[in-house]
Design an enzyme around this catalytic site. Sequence first.
Site, PDB file in Angstrom:
ATOM      1  CG  HIS A 115      39.239  40.258  41.291  1.00 40.20           C
ATOM      2  ND1 HIS A 115      37.999  40.530  41.651  1.00 40.20           N
ATOM      3  CD2 HIS A 115      39.507  38.877  41.352  1.00 40.20           C
ATOM      4  CE1 HIS A 115      37.025  39.271  42.137  1.00 40.20           C
ATOM      5  NE2 HIS A 115      38.082  38.223  42.148  1.00 40.20           N
ATOM      6  CD  GLU A 170      38.838  45.376  41.844  1.00 36.37           C
ATOM      7  OE1 GLU A 170      38.826  44.848  43.026  1.00 36.37           O
ATOM      8  OE2 GLU A 170      38.123  45.066  41.125  1.00 36.37           O
TER       9      GLU A 170
END
Length: 245
Positions: free
Chosen positions: A216, A61
Site C-alpha cells: 500500500h 494511493e
Amino acid sequence: MEICFRTVSKRLLTTALRSLSICPSSMAHRYTHSVNTPSLGGKGVGDPPHGFDYFLVLDFEATCDQKNDPKPQEIIEFPVLKVSGRTFETEATFHTYVTPDVHPQLTPFCTELTGIIQDMVDGQPSLTQTLKDFDTWMGEQGLLAPGVSSVFVTCGDWDLRKMLPSQCSYLNIPVPSYFKQWINIKKSYSKVTGHWGKSMMMMLRNLDLQHQGRHHSGIDDCRNIARILGELARRGAFFQVTSRS
C-alpha cells in the site's frame, strides 16, 4: 543391366520423396517455435516486443478511513514507472505526493495503511498541478511522440476507472485521453496462468516472486506490479488493453 538401373532409380526416387516430405514439416516446427517463444537471451525478456514499446505501471494511493472513506476521495500519492517493453527494466520514474484539496488532513487509518504521514502531503502540488507536471514528464520521456506505443498497467480497475475520473469530475477538469485505456494486470495474469489474480500479493506468491517494500505504498506497489509484468512476459505473455473508461 536394365533391372539394376530400375532398382537404383526406384531407390533414388524413394530417397528424394522422403527428403521432400521431411524438410517442410521440420522447418514449420522451427518457425512455430520461434513465433510463440520469446527470446530470453542475455539482454532480458524483450525480443520480440510484448505488445507495446513501454508499459506505464501506476498505483494511486488516496485518502481513506476505516469505516467510511471521505467524500470525495482524493489522490495523495501519484507514482508511475516507465518500463521498457523489450527488457522490462524500469527506465524512468514519475513520483509525487499530492495535497488533498477538500480533506487536507489525513486520518490515522490512512497513515497506518499507506505509510504516508501528514508532512509528506503538506505543501505538495494539487492534483490539477500534478496532472500538468505528469503531462510534461510524458513529453520529456518521448511517450507522446508519434510511433511510440505505451499503455498504463494497474492492479485492478479502480485507479483509472473510478479514482481519477471521480476526482477530475469533482474538480471540473478533464481526464487526459491517455488515461482512458489500460491493462489490468489481474486479467493478464489470469490469461497466462488460468487462475484469477485476486490480489497483488497472491499473484506474487503464485509466480514465486517475493514481495518487496511496503504493501500500500504506491511506489512500492508499482515496483511489485512491474515484477509481475516482467514474469508474465518471461512466460510468453503478449499484452493487450483489457479495460477502458
